[in-house]
Design an enzyme around this catalytic site. Structure first.
Site, PDB file in Angstrom:
ATOM      1  CE  LYS A 205      51.872  34.327  44.098  1.00  0.00           C
ATOM      2  NZ  LYS A 205      52.460  35.186  43.120  1.00  0.00           N
ATOM      3  NE  ARG A 241      49.775  31.626  36.829  1.00  0.00           N
ATOM      4  CZ  ARG A 241      50.034  31.013  38.092  1.00  0.00           C
ATOM      5  NH1 ARG A 241      49.973  31.496  39.110  1.00  0.00           N
ATOM      6  NH2 ARG A 241      49.811  29.709  37.843  1.00  0.00           N
TER       7      ARG A 241
END
Length: 259
Positions: A205, A241
């Site tokens: 991210k 994840r």
């Protein structure tokens, strides 16, 4: 023990891999590779949720993901479907997916709760205020995310979803500033106190990239992602994840051995 959910983007515009696995054969091979590397679940997605991404027609989304899901399930791979579309979720479960991973928590498509209820699939419900492009506005982010997830669970249970099948995701990187992400990662116990497994999706991210030198390649975010995975595992996360399964597997082994 925290399990690994390996990310498989069957899209031409993923922020993380640039469409490397957009073709069905390549996607199937990658799914098997993720399983063999240690992913307990392979999360198949046919629509990018990166900031600025355009929505994909559900029919096109299904064309991308259903052949991949069916092939992986036939090979004994545990598969989840990463989608905001109820029709895609229904088709994916029919093809062998065991978990619906909806970043909108069922808010983007009013039919999603019915699909989760009627299929009996596990349902990963992410905190959602409209996507990755939403301007972050929080007072106490941990308390607000917890309260909004609690309310969402209550709505889903009323709609018939089995609470035992619900997993919660605090929505790292979705409409949240870096300080919000770190606060949530440091207080997962508050989310876990709702009584459901917690899924963390921090991999590669933007807030991780901000810690690296300018221009660093996307793969350089895998080491800090693995560190985050180890830290949240120590807090009892149900699953992480991630894009890079091998580094995460090692990080989780260290977290378990040192517990």
């Amino acid at each position: 023990m925290t399990i690994i959910m390996g990310i498989l983007n069957v899209t031409p515009d993923s922020f993380s891999d640039g469409g490397l696995f957009a073709q069905t054969d390549a996607a199937i091979a990658r799914g098997l590779e993720l399983r063999d590397a240690g992913a307990a679940i392979v999360d198949v997605g046919g629509e990018s949720t990166r900031p600025g991404a355009d929505r994909v027609d559900p029919a096109e989304e299904r064309e991308r993901v259903i052949p991949v899901i069916a092939a992986l399930a036939q090979e004994g791979v545990s598969v989840s479907i990463d989608t905001m579309n109820a029709s895609t979720a229904l088709a994916a479960v029919g093809a062998g997916a065991q978990l619906i991973n909806d970043v909108s928590g069922g808010l983007a498509d009013e039919g999603m709760a019915r699909v989760a209820a009627e299929t009996g699939a596990h349902f990963a419900v992410m905190h959602w205020r409209g996507g990755a492009d939403v301007t972050p506005t929080f007072g106490d982010v941990v308390a607000e995310v917890r309260a909004e997830l609690k309310a969402r669970v209550a709505e889903l249970v009323v709609a018939g979803v089995d609470p035992a099948k619900i997993v919660l995701d605090p929505g790292i990187g979705f409409g949240k500033a870096p300080e919000h992400n770190w606060a949530l990662l440091n207080h997962l116990d508050e989310i876990a106190s709702l009584g459901h497994g917690v899924l963390i999706g921090a991999s590669r991210k933007r807030f991780i990239g901000a810690l690296l030198p300018d221009g660093a390649p996307m793969e350089d975010r895998d080491l800090p992602t693995a560190v985050i995975s180890a830290l949240v595992a120590r807090q009892g996360a149900w699953a992480v994840r991630v894009h890079d399964v091998p580094s995460t597997r090692i990080a989780l082994a260290i977290a378990e051995a040192s517990a």
